[in-house]
Design an enzyme around this catalytic site. Structure first.
Site: not given
Length: 260
Positions: A56, A67-68, A95, A108, A121, A207, A254, A257
């Site tokens: 990202k 921020d991933c 994208k 990602v 991951s 995070h 964030w 959310k």
């Protein structure tokens, strides 16, 4: 598409003896230029071409990873294994077609290993460990779940609109359990050396620190001194500093959310 190539420095050794046309020239050892053999030479030899990885992109600064935490986990793994890689930064709000061809779901991280693009991951880090076992980052099975629930309880507390719903206490319970574990087994999850479990947990704690500090004015209590020490130790590693997202990106990431 933004691409960065990260390549470990190449080193050489110069012999103090040269044989030529039947006679030998010897140089005094003290005058001989000798360069140390690099760590993980076998890995670098086995991975001549940099590994291609899509992560990202930052939304607040150019040429920075976003921020991933799952992308950072993979980048940390490659950094700790001293693997060369090409980092391709992807704007997930727009994208590009080339990215959707290698990641049809638009997720990602994805990495190219043996001519195949692979997502997730968990899968990626496991395959990197199998393909490049030196230095080992394996976490013993009995320790692999340490701190596993911290991230989900952090999200619950971050999204909570009710101060009395128990989400803060749930997070504190998980952090207290982790504090006790590190006190007895630290400084890292597998003892003295960083392992795969740390590389998974550390970006999530990063995070937690930034998002809760910004949106809740909340920080890890001083009483959890081993958690705070753990975070300080791992956040100060060169590999972490090199791969971390900007605080502004974590906050921006964030926001939907938290604010709905």
């Amino acid at each position: 598409m933004s691409t960065f190539r990260v390549q470990p420095a190449t080193t050489f050794a110069i012999s103090s003896t040269i044989k030529h046309f039947g006679f030998t020239l010897r140089f005094p050892q003290k005058n001989c230029a000798v360069f140390r053999r690099p760590r993980n030479l076998s890995i670098m030899a086995a991975s001549t071409d940099p590994l291609e990885i899509c992560v990202k992109a930052s939304v607040t600064a150019p040429n920075k990873p976003g921020d991933c935490p799952f992308c950072q986990r993979v980048l940390l793994t490659m950094e700790e294994k001293h693997l060369p890689y090409d980092m391709k930064l992807v704007d997930l709000s727009n994208k590009p077609e080339w990215f959707l061809k290698v990641s049809p779901e638009g997720k990602v991280p994805v990495i190219k290993l043996e001519e195949k693009w692979l997502p997730d991951s968990d899968v990626i880090t496991q395959l990197l460990e199998e393909k490049f076992p030196d230095p080992p980052l394996v976490t013993p099975p009995e320790k692999a779940s340490v701190g596993l629930k911290i991230f989900s309880t952090f999200i619950g507390f971050l999204k909570s609109k009710d101060s009395g719903d128990g989400t803060e206490q749930a997070l504190l319970n998980e952090l207290s359990s982790f504090d006790n574990y590190i006190k007895e087994n630290g400084p890292f999850i597998n003892g003295e050396k960083v392992s795969a479990a740390d590389l998974s947990l550390a970006p999530k704690l990063y995070h937690l620190e930034i998002a809760l500090g910004h949106y809740k004015k909340w920080s890890v209590p001083d009483s959890l001194q081993y958690v705070k020490s753990y975070m300080k130790n791992i956040f100060s590693k060169d590999s972490f500093i090199k791969t971390q997202a900007l605080p502004e990106d974590v906050i921006a990431g964030w926001r939907p959310k938290v604010l709905g």
